[in-house]
Design a protein around this motif. Structure first.
Motif, PDB file in Angstrom:
ATOM      1  N   ARG A  97     -52.507   9.636 -18.545  1.00  0.00           N
ATOM      2  CA  ARG A  97     -51.763   7.970 -18.252  1.00  0.00           C
ATOM      3  C   ARG A  97     -52.882   7.120 -17.980  1.00  0.00           C
ATOM      4  NH1 ARG A  97     -47.247  10.621 -14.892  1.00  0.00           N
ATOM      5  NH2 ARG A  97     -45.610  10.951 -16.339  1.00  0.00           N
ATOM      6  N   LYS A  98     -53.940   7.953 -17.350  1.00  0.00           N
ATOM      7  CA  LYS A  98     -55.149   6.911 -16.943  1.00  0.00           C
ATOM      8  C   LYS A  98     -56.042   6.460 -18.146  1.00  0.00           C
ATOM      9  CE  LYS A  98     -58.362   7.086 -13.107  1.00  0.00           C
ATOM     10  NZ  LYS A  98     -58.553   7.975 -11.994  1.00  0.00           N
TER      11      LYS A  98
ATOM     12  N   PRO B 268     -49.924   3.545 -17.119  1.00  0.00           N
ATOM     13  CA  PRO B 268     -49.563   4.249 -15.841  1.00  0.00           C
ATOM     14  C   PRO B 268     -47.987   4.888 -15.687  1.00  0.00           C
ATOM     15  CG  PRO B 268     -49.628   1.619 -15.591  1.00  0.00           C
ATOM     16  CD  PRO B 268     -50.006   1.852 -16.981  1.00  0.00           C
TER      17      PRO B 268
ATOM     18  N   ALA C   7     -51.064  12.558 -14.992  1.00  0.00           N
ATOM     19  CA  ALA C   7     -51.970  11.572 -14.567  1.00  0.00           C
ATOM     20  C   ALA C   7     -53.337  10.958 -14.911  1.00  0.00           C
ATOM     21  CB  ALA C   7     -52.103  11.754 -12.960  1.00  0.00           C
ATOM     22  N   ASP C   8     -54.041  12.220 -15.548  1.00  0.00           N
ATOM     23  CA  ASP C   8     -55.129  11.930 -16.124  1.00  0.00           C
ATOM     24  C   ASP C   8     -54.898  11.372 -17.481  1.00  0.00           C
ATOM     25  OD1 ASP C   8     -56.368  13.487 -14.116  1.00  0.00           O
ATOM     26  OD2 ASP C   8     -56.610  15.376 -15.241  1.00  0.00           O
TER      27      ASP C   8
END
Lengths: 249, 394
Positions: A222-223, A228, A219-220
């Motif tokens: 992708r951010k 996303p 998630a980190d």
């Protein structure tokens, strides 16, 4: 407390450093993937952690100590599976296990119990008296894996673990890693098999040209890349393209 | 490469330079002197024996047997290498040019052995049979012709059968060649001719069979590797051959030795170093070779000063070479990561060297018991070794 702390480490073979100001940590029970292109500095990073290369600047702490402060504690804290199996041609499989156990101060009863379980898991029970010259690449890799898991350390350092292993071997290794993680051990794994890394790693460190380009959970990442829905493969390619653009600009 | 002949030529040059490189070491060493003495002594004995040999001595049978066996062993030298299985594959149809060259070399590199043996036998033939000089030299040329056919024969057999049951082929050729030579020596030239023709037909059959077979690269490459390995192994007795590093043998008969190293953390390096010494050919044969030379000198030389100097020199050589070979830390080994004291390897190597040198001292001492003051030799070996181990850098 972190098991492994790499703080501002710079180092390499010659004057020109291969890794530059590298910092990251690995917590207890964490599986961290070290990802990067060929020549990004993965192997050099690992060599610094296992202590075959010493950092020019910065500190590496394992369970709170550097190699210099307490060699014995530092060395007992980890086991290492190299990319290319490094075996003793003159020792049988049984003797590889015994030697490793002796060196790490494991008693004979524990050696017997742990090796029985590992030999079964990796289907090598019948090859105890074989010499490495009779092993295939995958079997050699299995010997290294068994020796590493025999030690039961707080940190496993695994360099390209899946190359040469058959699908059953890969599954056994992943199972072992999972078990050890649940027991509280940490794992640092460098690999090119990104789908496996994405699926199994708690955190990923993207290494590029000797520096940490990005690190964190999927998630980190992708951010950080503003993608996303990206897979790790997408992120990896994006990272290299981004660099290419910079170089051509 | 323009054609297959060029491929052969470049291979051949490389091969010759490789052989020369090691031959230098072999023949500049003490072995050359030993050989001269052996040949001289053998020749003298033989000429003495010829004076008293009975005329009913079965010389023809014996010579035919020896020549037959020698002719049977006509292993082709193809100089093929492993990558050829891939890179020469498209040139399969042109390989016959290459093999023609290879067989010519095989013939010329081997024919002198059988020629010399036959020539050495000529005085015996003259002493025992009634053959004229012309007869004897006619048979000589028959032997040379048989060698030529034999080289072609073994190659064709190996080619068509991939080397399976090559001993059957060798047995057949040994019998055919042996009988031909025997008939020749008995002056049964017609019979000799008949047998020779049978032999030729035998070879021709396999030759025809080859025509439809693909080149058996795997077999020939293996043959070449074995041949080079045995050459290197021989050369390794005189010099250090890099190709041979890491040649390992279990030597199970020495397993009892390991029980002296009990299972405990402090013994980890000893566990490894003792096995490395016993199972690595380089280390083990180094010790064995120097010990045997020292022991032979101690047993047969009755000048104590000579024995002592040789024993001292060899003790120095064994100690320093073993120590350096075992302590060397060029490549990465897993034990470099073990949580053991920094000097664990050094201590283990020291103990091993001391133990093997005590063994050398005892063996040499025992071999010299019939000589005056034999008890001094082991002391010299031990003291020199200890001093060498202490003073040499680690």
């Amino acid at each position: 407390m972190s098991v492994l702390e790499v703080q501002h480490v710079t180092g390499g073979y010659t004057k020109k450093p291969v890794i530059k100001d590298l910092s990251f940590t690995i917590g207890k029970g964490e599986l961290v993937g070290l990802i990067g292109l060929n020549g990004a500095g993965k192997s050099t990073t690992i060599k610094h952690i296992i202590g075959t290369m010493l950092p020019k600047e910065g500190d590496i702490r394992l369970n709170g100590v550097t190699l210099k402060e307490n060699t014995d504690k530092y060395r007992t804290a980890f086991s290492y599976i190299p990319e290319t199996p490094v075996l003793y041609d003159e020792l049988t499989l049984r003797e590889h296990l015994a030697l490793t156990a002796m060196a790490y101060g494991i008693d004979e009863a524990t050696l017997a119990a742990r090796s029985e379980q590992l030999l079964k898991e990796f289907r090598m029970e019948k090859r105890l008296n074989w010499f490495p010259s009779h092993f295939s690449k995958g079997m050699r890799q299995k010997v290294m894996i068994m020796c590493a898991f025999l030690v039961n350390p707080s940190l496993y350092i695994i360099d390209e673990p899946f190359v040469g292993l058959d699908p059953l071997g890969i599954q056994s290794l992943l199972d072992q890693m999972d078990t050890k993680k649940k027991e509280g051990a940490s794992i640092l794994m460098s690999t090119h098999i990104l789908s496996t890394a994405e699926k199994h790693c708690d955190r990923i460190i993207l290494l590029h040209e000797g520096r940490v380009r990005a690190q964190g959970t999927m998630a980190d990442l992708r951010k950080a890349f503003a993608m996303p829905h990206a897979t790790l493969d997408d992120l990896y390619i994006a990272m290299t393209k981004e660099r290419d653009h910079e170089e051509h600009a | 490469m323009k054609n297959m002949r060029d491929v052969w030529s470049s291979r051949f040059m490389h091969y010759i330079s490789e052989v020369q490189k090691y031959m230098q070491f072999i023949f500049t060493g003490h072995i050359a002197i030993v050989l001269v003495f052996l040949v001289g002594a053998g020749g003298y004995q033989y000429s003495e024996w010829l004076k008293i040999v009975e005329t009913d001595f079965p010389a023809e049978g014996l010579i035919a047997l020896i020549i037959g066996i020698l002719l049977a062993f006509s292993r082709p030298t193809t100089l093929l290498r492993e990558p050829d299985q891939v890179y020469l594959l498209p040139l399969e149809s042109k390989m016959s040019q290459y093999f023609k060259k290879a067989l010519a070399w095989t013939f010329w590199s081997q024919v002198w052995i059988v020629a010399i043996v036959y020539i050495v036998c000529i005085p015996l033939i003259k002493a025992v049979t009634e053959l004229t000089t012309l007869n004897i030299w006619s048979i000589f040329f028959i032997v040379i012709a048989l060698k030529f056919v034999s080289v072609q024969g073994e190659f064709s057999y190996r080619y068509s059968e991939r080397g399976h049951y090559v001993w059957v082929d060798r047995l057949v050729r040994a019998i055919v060649c042996g009988v031909t030579v025997y008939m020749g020596l008995q002056m049964q030239l017609l019979l000799a001719l008949v047998v020779a023709v049978i032999g030729y037909v035998y070879v021709w059959v396999f030759r025809k069979k080859c025509a439809n077979e693909p080149v058996p690269y795997e077999h020939f490459v293996k043959l070449e590797q074995n041949r080079m390995m045995s050459f290197y192994r021989f050369a390794n007795y005189f010099t250090d051959v890099p190709h041979l590093h890491g040649s390992i043998r279990r030597r199970a008969w020495l397993d009892w030795f390991y029980q002296f190293i009990p299972y405990q953390k402090g013994n980890a390096q000893k566990y490894l170093v003792f096995r490395t010494f016993i199972r690595t050919d380089d280390h083990f044969y180094l010790w064995l070779r120097l010990t045997v030379i020292s022991a032979v000198i101690a047993a047969f030389v009755n000048t104590p000063l000579v024995t002592w100097s040789v024993a001292g020199a060899l003790s120095f050589a064994t100690t320093i070479q073993l120590k350096q070979a075992l302590i060397a830390s060029g490549e990465f080994r897993m034990d470099m990561l073990y949580p053991l004291p920094e000097n664990a390897r050094k201590v283990a190597v020291q103990q091993l060297v001391r133990l093997t040198m005590i063994a050398q001292a005892v063996i040499v001492g025992l071999c010299g018991v019939t000589q005056p003051m034999f008890y001094v030799t082991p002391i010299i070996i031990f003291v020199v070794s200890e001093l060498t181990a202490k003073m040499s850098k680690s």
